[in-house]
Motif scaffolding. Structure first.
Motif, PDB file in Angstrom:
ATOM      1  N   ASP A 106      29.588  11.028  37.560  1.00  0.00           N
ATOM      2  CA  ASP A 106      29.584  11.780  36.061  1.00  0.00           C
ATOM      3  C   ASP A 106      28.308  11.205  35.398  1.00  0.00           C
ATOM      4  O   ASP A 106      28.320  10.129  34.775  1.00  0.00           O
ATOM      5  CB  ASP A 106      30.911  11.363  35.019  1.00  0.00           C
ATOM      6  CG  ASP A 106      31.013  12.022  33.855  1.00  0.00           C
ATOM      7  OD1 ASP A 106      30.027  12.773  33.587  1.00  0.00           O
ATOM      8  OD2 ASP A 106      31.850  12.026  33.382  1.00  0.00           O
ATOM      9  N   LEU A 107      27.575  12.072  35.251  1.00  0.00           N
ATOM     10  CA  LEU A 107      26.112  11.969  34.682  1.00  0.00           C
ATOM     11  C   LEU A 107      26.074  12.362  33.242  1.00  0.00           C
ATOM     12  O   LEU A 107      25.080  12.484  32.549  1.00  0.00           O
ATOM     13  CB  LEU A 107      24.959  12.430  35.432  1.00  0.00           C
ATOM     14  CG  LEU A 107      24.843  11.990  36.922  1.00  0.00           C
ATOM     15  CD1 LEU A 107      23.798  12.734  37.774  1.00  0.00           C
ATOM     16  CD2 LEU A 107      24.830  10.723  37.130  1.00  0.00           C
ATOM     17  N   GLY A 108      27.172  12.657  32.752  1.00  0.00           N
ATOM     18  CA  GLY A 108      27.261  13.123  31.189  1.00  0.00           C
ATOM     19  C   GLY A 108      27.038  14.469  31.259  1.00  0.00           C
ATOM     20  O   GLY A 108      28.270  15.394  30.972  1.00  0.00           O
ATOM     21  N   ASP A 109      26.050  15.175  31.313  1.00  0.00           N
ATOM     22  CA  ASP A 109      25.698  16.678  31.238  1.00  0.00           C
ATOM     23  C   ASP A 109      25.926  17.390  32.569  1.00  0.00           C
ATOM     24  O   ASP A 109      26.106  18.501  32.848  1.00  0.00           O
ATOM     25  CB  ASP A 109      24.142  17.032  30.647  1.00  0.00           C
ATOM     26  CG  ASP A 109      23.433  16.777  31.412  1.00  0.00           C
ATOM     27  OD1 ASP A 109      23.375  15.659  32.392  1.00  0.00           O
ATOM     28  OD2 ASP A 109      22.257  17.331  31.566  1.00  0.00           O
ATOM     29  N   LEU A 114      28.902  13.801  46.058  1.00  0.00           N
ATOM     30  CA  LEU A 114      28.064  13.536  47.165  1.00  0.00           C
ATOM     31  C   LEU A 114      29.013  13.294  48.337  1.00  0.00           C
ATOM     32  O   LEU A 114      29.880  12.529  48.326  1.00  0.00           O
ATOM     33  CB  LEU A 114      27.482  11.993  46.922  1.00  0.00           C
ATOM     34  CG  LEU A 114      26.516  11.654  48.204  1.00  0.00           C
ATOM     35  CD1 LEU A 114      25.540  12.402  48.628  1.00  0.00           C
ATOM     36  CD2 LEU A 114      26.038  10.030  47.727  1.00  0.00           C
ATOM     37  N   LEU A 115      28.704  14.090  49.255  1.00  0.00           N
ATOM     38  CA  LEU A 115      29.389  14.326  50.481  1.00  0.00           C
ATOM     39  C   LEU A 115      28.925  13.476  51.685  1.00  0.00           C
ATOM     40  O   LEU A 115      27.784  13.026  51.653  1.00  0.00           O
ATOM     41  CB  LEU A 115      29.521  15.822  50.754  1.00  0.00           C
ATOM     42  CG  LEU A 115      30.176  16.951  49.825  1.00  0.00           C
ATOM     43  CD1 LEU A 115      29.948  18.281  50.155  1.00  0.00           C
ATOM     44  CD2 LEU A 115      31.431  16.299  49.337  1.00  0.00           C
ATOM     45  N   TYR A 149      20.696   6.317  44.450  1.00  0.00           N
ATOM     46  CA  TYR A 149      20.252   7.010  43.513  1.00  0.00           C
ATOM     47  C   TYR A 149      21.154   7.333  42.287  1.00  0.00           C
ATOM     48  O   TYR A 149      20.727   7.089  41.155  1.00  0.00           O
ATOM     49  CB  TYR A 149      19.387   8.358  44.039  1.00  0.00           C
ATOM     50  CG  TYR A 149      18.795   9.250  42.831  1.00  0.00           C
ATOM     51  CD1 TYR A 149      17.633   8.867  42.391  1.00  0.00           C
ATOM     52  CD2 TYR A 149      19.752  10.318  42.533  1.00  0.00           C
ATOM     53  CE1 TYR A 149      17.269   9.855  41.278  1.00  0.00           C
ATOM     54  CE2 TYR A 149      19.090  11.144  41.646  1.00  0.00           C
ATOM     55  CZ  TYR A 149      17.987  11.064  40.873  1.00  0.00           C
ATOM     56  OH  TYR A 149      17.390  11.782  39.934  1.00  0.00           O
ATOM     57  N   TYR A 150      22.295   7.918  42.754  1.00  0.00           N
ATOM     58  CA  TYR A 150      23.109   8.266  41.616  1.00  0.00           C
ATOM     59  C   TYR A 150      23.721   7.191  40.834  1.00  0.00           C
ATOM     60  O   TYR A 150      24.140   7.084  39.748  1.00  0.00           O
ATOM     61  CB  TYR A 150      24.149   9.326  42.171  1.00  0.00           C
ATOM     62  CG  TYR A 150      23.736  10.753  42.605  1.00  0.00           C
ATOM     63  CD1 TYR A 150      23.250  11.501  41.147  1.00  0.00           C
ATOM     64  CD2 TYR A 150      23.473  11.325  43.816  1.00  0.00           C
ATOM     65  CE1 TYR A 150      22.571  12.568  41.554  1.00  0.00           C
ATOM     66  CE2 TYR A 150      22.835  12.555  43.810  1.00  0.00           C
ATOM     67  CZ  TYR A 150      22.550  13.193  42.994  1.00  0.00           C
ATOM     68  OH  TYR A 150      21.637  14.332  43.109  1.00  0.00           O
ATOM     69  N   ARG A 151      23.928   6.091  41.682  1.00  0.00           N
ATOM     70  CA  ARG A 151      24.506   4.877  40.980  1.00  0.00           C
ATOM     71  C   ARG A 151      23.496   4.414  39.935  1.00  0.00           C
ATOM     72  O   ARG A 151      23.766   4.052  38.924  1.00  0.00           O
ATOM     73  CB  ARG A 151      24.702   3.721  42.131  1.00  0.00           C
ATOM     74  CG  ARG A 151      26.146   3.963  42.686  1.00  0.00           C
ATOM     75  CD  ARG A 151      26.304   2.683  43.479  1.00  0.00           C
ATOM     76  NE  ARG A 151      27.329   3.205  44.621  1.00  0.00           N
ATOM     77  CZ  ARG A 151      27.198   3.142  45.967  1.00  0.00           C
ATOM     78  NH1 ARG A 151      25.701   2.962  46.022  1.00  0.00           N
ATOM     79  NH2 ARG A 151      27.802   3.841  46.667  1.00  0.00           N
ATOM     80  N   SER A 152      22.224   4.442  40.354  1.00  0.00           N
ATOM     81  CA  SER A 152      21.053   4.091  39.270  1.00  0.00           C
ATOM     82  C   SER A 152      20.905   4.893  38.181  1.00  0.00           C
ATOM     83  O   SER A 152      20.841   4.489  37.033  1.00  0.00           O
ATOM     84  CB  SER A 152      19.828   4.138  40.000  1.00  0.00           C
ATOM     85  OG  SER A 152      19.211   5.142  40.230  1.00  0.00           O
ATOM     86  N   MET A 153      21.332   6.018  38.303  1.00  0.00           N
ATOM     87  CA  MET A 153      21.629   6.906  37.022  1.00  0.00           C
ATOM     88  C   MET A 153      22.676   6.819  36.182  1.00  0.00           C
ATOM     89  O   MET A 153      22.413   6.765  34.807  1.00  0.00           O
ATOM     90  CB  MET A 153      21.555   8.586  37.592  1.00  0.00           C
ATOM     91  CG  MET A 153      20.636   9.126  38.358  1.00  0.00           C
ATOM     92  SD  MET A 153      18.926   9.316  37.537  1.00  0.00           S
ATOM     93  CE  MET A 153      19.826  11.132  36.534  1.00  0.00           C
ATOM     94  N   LEU A 154      23.673   6.167  36.446  1.00  0.00           N
ATOM     95  CA  LEU A 154      25.036   5.575  35.516  1.00  0.00           C
ATOM     96  C   LEU A 154      24.401   4.518  35.156  1.00  0.00           C
ATOM     97  O   LEU A 154      25.056   4.401  33.927  1.00  0.00           O
ATOM     98  CB  LEU A 154      26.017   5.387  36.962  1.00  0.00           C
ATOM     99  CG  LEU A 154      26.779   6.748  37.599  1.00  0.00           C
ATOM    100  CD1 LEU A 154      27.913   6.306  38.337  1.00  0.00           C
ATOM    101  CD2 LEU A 154      27.293   7.661  36.521  1.00  0.00           C
TER     102      LEU A 154
END
Length: 156
Positions: A106-109, A114-115, A149-154
């Motif tokens: 959940d990146l907010g907007d 990810l599959l 990458y997505y974990r770092s965005m969180l």
């Protein structure tokens, strides 16, 4: 012929498993020359060229590097579409249940699923705060690199 093949043979459930339009539609690797002849639009990026094929409610973007080699693809959605499998994956929980081992961010907007294949499904809030499928992105990086990458965005 390329555009007709994509429209007639693309199945989104196969796309989620296989990670690319050509693999999900039973085609060979896209060639830049064929795309150049049939694409509805094209544009140059810093790393190559993108060819877009427009359909009713969706479009396919085929990305090529500066040497003309196929890199990856994305599928954009502009509402409901009649592609096989669309109704099965139109919401983030549907994608997560459709494919075992999916991870959600959940990146907010935006919510990204990810599959295990490395495909990402992107959802944004629509009317009534309902999450709407806006994009599928084919495999560009290995699963673990995308997850990191997505974990770092969180963490931002």
């Amino acid at each position: 012929m390329l555009k007709q093949t994509i429209a007639g043979q693309l199945d989104l459930m196969r796309y989620l498993e296989r990670g690319a339009v050509h693999l999900a539609a039973g085609m060979s690797i896209p060639q830049e020359a064929a795309c150049e002849q049939e694409a509805d639009e094209q544009w140059r990026t810093g790393s190559g060229v993108v060819y877009t094929f427009d359909f009713d409610g969706w479009s396919v973007n085929l990305h090529f590097d500066s040497d003309g080699r196929f890199s990856h693809d994305t599928i954009d959605f502009f509402g409901d579409c009649d592609l096989p499998g669309f109704a099965d994956i139109a919401g983030p929980s549907q994608v997560a249940f459709a494919v075992e081992g999916a991870a959600s961010f959940d990146l907010g907007d935006e919510q990204v699923v990810l599959l295990p294949s490395g495909v990402t499904a992107h959802f944004r809030k629509g009317e009534g705060d309902v999450l709407v499928l806006t994009k599928l992105a084919g495999v560009l990086l290995p699963y673990i690199a995308l997850a990191d990458y997505y974990r770092s965005m969180l963490q931002r």
